[in-house]
Design a protein around this motif. Sequence first.
Motif, PDB file in Angstrom:
ATOM      1  N   THR A 283     -37.628   2.272   9.714  1.00 12.56           N
ATOM      2  CA  THR A 283     -39.062   2.005   9.581  1.00 12.56           C
ATOM      3  C   THR A 283     -39.696   3.000   8.615  1.00 12.56           C
ATOM      4  OG1 THR A 283     -39.160   1.074  11.811  1.00 12.56           O
ATOM      5  CG2 THR A 283     -41.243   1.829  10.844  1.00 12.56           C
ATOM      6  N   ALA A 284     -39.380   4.278   8.790  1.00  5.17           N
ATOM      7  CA  ALA A 284     -39.915   5.305   7.891  1.00  5.17           C
ATOM      8  C   ALA A 284     -39.440   5.057   6.458  1.00  5.17           C
ATOM      9  CB  ALA A 284     -39.502   6.696   8.367  1.00  5.17           C
ATOM     10  N   GLY A 285     -38.193   4.699   6.297  1.00  5.21           N
ATOM     11  CA  GLY A 285     -37.641   4.450   4.968  1.00  5.21           C
ATOM     12  C   GLY A 285     -38.264   3.250   4.299  1.00  5.21           C
ATOM     13  N   SER A 286     -38.459   2.207   5.042  1.00  5.01           N
ATOM     14  CA  SER A 286     -39.080   1.001   4.498  1.00  5.01           C
ATOM     15  C   SER A 286     -40.510   1.277   4.053  1.00  5.01           C
ATOM     16  CB  SER A 286     -39.051  -0.105   5.553  1.00  5.01           C
ATOM     17  OG  SER A 286     -39.713  -1.250   5.086  1.00  5.01           O
ATOM     18  N   LEU A 287     -41.251   2.004   4.872  1.00  6.97           N
ATOM     19  CA  LEU A 287     -42.628   2.342   4.533  1.00  6.97           C
ATOM     20  C   LEU A 287     -42.676   3.242   3.300  1.00  6.97           C
ATOM     21  CD1 LEU A 287     -45.636   2.215   5.189  1.00  6.97           C
ATOM     22  CD2 LEU A 287     -45.289   4.184   6.704  1.00  6.97           C
ATOM     23  N   ALA A 288     -41.838   4.271   3.276  1.00  4.52           N
ATOM     24  CA  ALA A 288     -41.807   5.186   2.128  1.00  4.52           C
ATOM     25  C   ALA A 288     -41.460   4.438   0.848  1.00  4.52           C
ATOM     26  CB  ALA A 288     -40.807   6.313   2.382  1.00  4.52           C
ATOM     27  N   SER A 289     -40.499   3.557   0.918  1.00  5.53           N
ATOM     28  CA  SER A 289     -40.090   2.794  -0.257  1.00  5.53           C
ATOM     29  C   SER A 289     -41.224   1.917  -0.781  1.00  5.53           C
ATOM     30  CB  SER A 289     -38.873   1.928   0.095  1.00  5.53           C
ATOM     31  OG  SER A 289     -38.513   1.108  -0.988  1.00  5.53           O
ATOM     32  N   ARG A 290     -41.884   1.244   0.119  1.00  2.00           N
ATOM     33  CA  ARG A 290     -42.978   0.348  -0.275  1.00  2.00           C
ATOM     34  C   ARG A 290     -44.134   1.123  -0.902  1.00  2.00           C
ATOM     35  NH1 ARG A 290     -46.880  -1.417   3.249  1.00  2.00           N
ATOM     36  NH2 ARG A 290     -45.485  -1.044   5.007  1.00  2.00           N
ATOM     37  N   ILE A 291     -44.534   2.214  -0.260  1.00  2.00           N
ATOM     38  CA  ILE A 291     -45.653   3.000  -0.785  1.00  2.00           C
ATOM     39  C   ILE A 291     -45.269   3.653  -2.114  1.00  2.00           C
ATOM     40  CG2 ILE A 291     -47.112   5.017  -0.358  1.00  2.00           C
ATOM     41  CD1 ILE A 291     -47.102   4.213   2.618  1.00  2.00           C
ATOM     42  N   LEU A 292     -44.036   4.101  -2.241  1.00  2.00           N
ATOM     43  CA  LEU A 292     -43.595   4.700  -3.504  1.00  2.00           C
ATOM     44  C   LEU A 292     -43.659   3.680  -4.641  1.00  2.00           C
ATOM     45  CD1 LEU A 292     -42.298   7.352  -4.711  1.00  2.00           C
ATOM     46  CD2 LEU A 292     -40.156   6.085  -4.574  1.00  2.00           C
ATOM     47  N   ARG A 293     -43.183   2.469  -4.401  1.00  2.00           N
ATOM     48  CA  ARG A 293     -43.239   1.419  -5.436  1.00  2.00           C
ATOM     49  C   ARG A 293     -44.673   1.124  -5.835  1.00  2.00           C
ATOM     50  NH1 ARG A 293     -39.533  -1.118  -2.161  1.00  2.00           N
ATOM     51  NH2 ARG A 293     -41.088  -2.631  -1.514  1.00  2.00           N
ATOM     52  N   GLU A 294     -45.552   1.005  -4.843  1.00  2.00           N
ATOM     53  CA  GLU A 294     -46.969   0.763  -5.129  1.00  2.00           C
ATOM     54  C   GLU A 294     -47.559   1.918  -5.928  1.00  2.00           C
ATOM     55  OE1 GLU A 294     -48.805   0.312  -1.291  1.00  2.00           O
ATOM     56  OE2 GLU A 294     -47.765  -1.562  -0.865  1.00  2.00           O
ATOM     57  N   GLY A 295     -47.265   3.134  -5.515  1.00  2.00           N
ATOM     58  CA  GLY A 295     -47.799   4.312  -6.188  1.00  2.00           C
ATOM     59  C   GLY A 295     -47.311   4.446  -7.613  1.00  2.00           C
TER      60      GLY A 295
ATOM     61  N   LEU B  72     -54.164   9.525  -8.315  1.00  2.00           N
ATOM     62  CA  LEU B  72     -52.908   8.930  -7.864  1.00  2.00           C
ATOM     63  C   LEU B  72     -52.415   9.621  -6.596  1.00  2.00           C
ATOM     64  CD1 LEU B  72     -50.608   6.901  -8.406  1.00  2.00           C
ATOM     65  CD2 LEU B  72     -49.438   8.773  -9.581  1.00  2.00           C
ATOM     66  N   VAL B  73     -52.403  10.936  -6.596  1.00  4.05           N
ATOM     67  CA  VAL B  73     -51.937  11.683  -5.418  1.00  4.05           C
ATOM     68  C   VAL B  73     -52.784  11.338  -4.196  1.00  4.05           C
ATOM     69  CG1 VAL B  73     -51.751  14.001  -4.417  1.00  4.05           C
ATOM     70  CG2 VAL B  73     -50.861  13.555  -6.710  1.00  4.05           C
ATOM     71  N   GLU B  74     -54.100  11.373  -4.362  1.00  2.45           N
ATOM     72  CA  GLU B  74     -54.982  11.082  -3.228  1.00  2.45           C
ATOM     73  C   GLU B  74     -54.808   9.657  -2.720  1.00  2.45           C
ATOM     74  OE1 GLU B  74     -58.843  12.235  -4.738  1.00  2.45           O
ATOM     75  OE2 GLU B  74     -58.579  14.286  -3.987  1.00  2.45           O
ATOM     76  N   SER B  75     -54.604   8.706  -3.618  1.00  2.00           N
ATOM     77  CA  SER B  75     -54.455   7.306  -3.180  1.00  2.00           C
ATOM     78  C   SER B  75     -53.144   7.097  -2.432  1.00  2.00           C
ATOM     79  CB  SER B  75     -54.579   6.345  -4.359  1.00  2.00           C
ATOM     80  OG  SER B  75     -53.467   6.441  -5.227  1.00  2.00           O
ATOM     81  N   ILE B  76     -52.073   7.727  -2.883  1.00  2.00           N
ATOM     82  CA  ILE B  76     -50.788   7.575  -2.196  1.00  2.00           C
ATOM     83  C   ILE B  76     -50.838   8.256  -0.829  1.00  2.00           C
ATOM     84  CG2 ILE B  76     -48.342   8.200  -2.259  1.00  2.00           C
ATOM     85  CD1 ILE B  76     -48.508   7.809  -5.333  1.00  2.00           C
ATOM     86  N   GLU B  77     -51.386   9.461  -0.787  1.00  2.00           N
ATOM     87  CA  GLU B  77     -51.471  10.164   0.495  1.00  2.00           C
ATOM     88  C   GLU B  77     -52.352   9.392   1.489  1.00  2.00           C
ATOM     89  OE1 GLU B  77     -52.595  14.185  -0.504  1.00  2.00           O
ATOM     90  OE2 GLU B  77     -50.509  14.720  -0.951  1.00  2.00           O
ATOM     91  N   ALA B  78     -53.451   8.804   1.006  1.00  4.46           N
ATOM     92  CA  ALA B  78     -54.316   7.998   1.877  1.00  4.46           C
ATOM     93  C   ALA B  78     -53.571   6.764   2.375  1.00  4.46           C
ATOM     94  CB  ALA B  78     -55.583   7.593   1.127  1.00  4.46           C
ATOM     95  N   ARG B  79     -52.764   6.166   1.518  1.00  2.86           N
ATOM     96  CA  ARG B  79     -52.000   4.960   1.888  1.00  2.86           C
ATOM     97  C   ARG B  79     -51.040   5.254   3.037  1.00  2.86           C
ATOM     98  NH1 ARG B  79     -51.208   0.575   3.105  1.00  2.86           N
ATOM     99  NH2 ARG B  79     -49.890  -0.938   2.079  1.00  2.86           N
ATOM    100  N   VAL B  80     -50.394   6.417   2.985  1.00  4.60           N
ATOM    101  CA  VAL B  80     -49.477   6.805   4.066  1.00  4.60           C
ATOM    102  C   VAL B  80     -50.241   6.874   5.389  1.00  4.60           C
ATOM    103  CG1 VAL B  80     -48.029   8.687   4.961  1.00  4.60           C
ATOM    104  CG2 VAL B  80     -47.864   8.021   2.540  1.00  4.60           C
ATOM    105  N   LYS B  81     -51.402   7.516   5.374  1.00  5.13           N
ATOM    106  CA  LYS B  81     -52.208   7.661   6.586  1.00  5.13           C
ATOM    107  C   LYS B  81     -52.726   6.308   7.082  1.00  5.13           C
ATOM    108  CE  LYS B  81     -53.370  12.349   5.391  1.00  5.13           C
ATOM    109  NZ  LYS B  81     -54.323  13.222   4.736  1.00  5.13           N
TER     110      LYS B  81
END
Length: 145
Positions: A11-23, A36-45
């Motif tokens: 689950t963690a890997g799938s989420l990280a992969s998806r957010i990384l691709r989007e970012g 970019l940094v703020e948007s990716i960090e907000a997306r994780v939260k």
Amino acid sequence: MKDDILENYRTAGSLASRILREGAQGIRVGASYLDLVESIEARVKEEGAALAFPLNLSLNEDAAHDTASPGDERVFDKGDVAKLDLGVQIDGYIADTAVTVDLGNNSLLLDASKEALEAAIRAIKPGVHAGTLGAAIQQEIERRG
């Protein structure tokens, strides 16, 4: 490994992969590092997860461990090589993933890096010394000049 633990890692890997691709899609000439940094960090939260470590956004000769800080005014330039490294943590289970984005004509460097990684993967096995891996990496990089 227990099934529930493996599922948490997946689950963690799938989420990280998806957010990384989007970012990574936000890495383009003229875009703000800080945005970019703020948007990716907000997306994780937003996904109910936490950062495993501060988002790493490194450019060019900085191989890793840089990121934008409050007030950072840097933007991506034509020719940059950007490395984005994201760690996501869900209930203590961590996934770490990274991507490189070429904003120029750096294919020789990126191809050499990819082949160096593949050489290290082929060389790794129990008992192999770090120097052996380093030599395999160095050989692939130097072979390409």
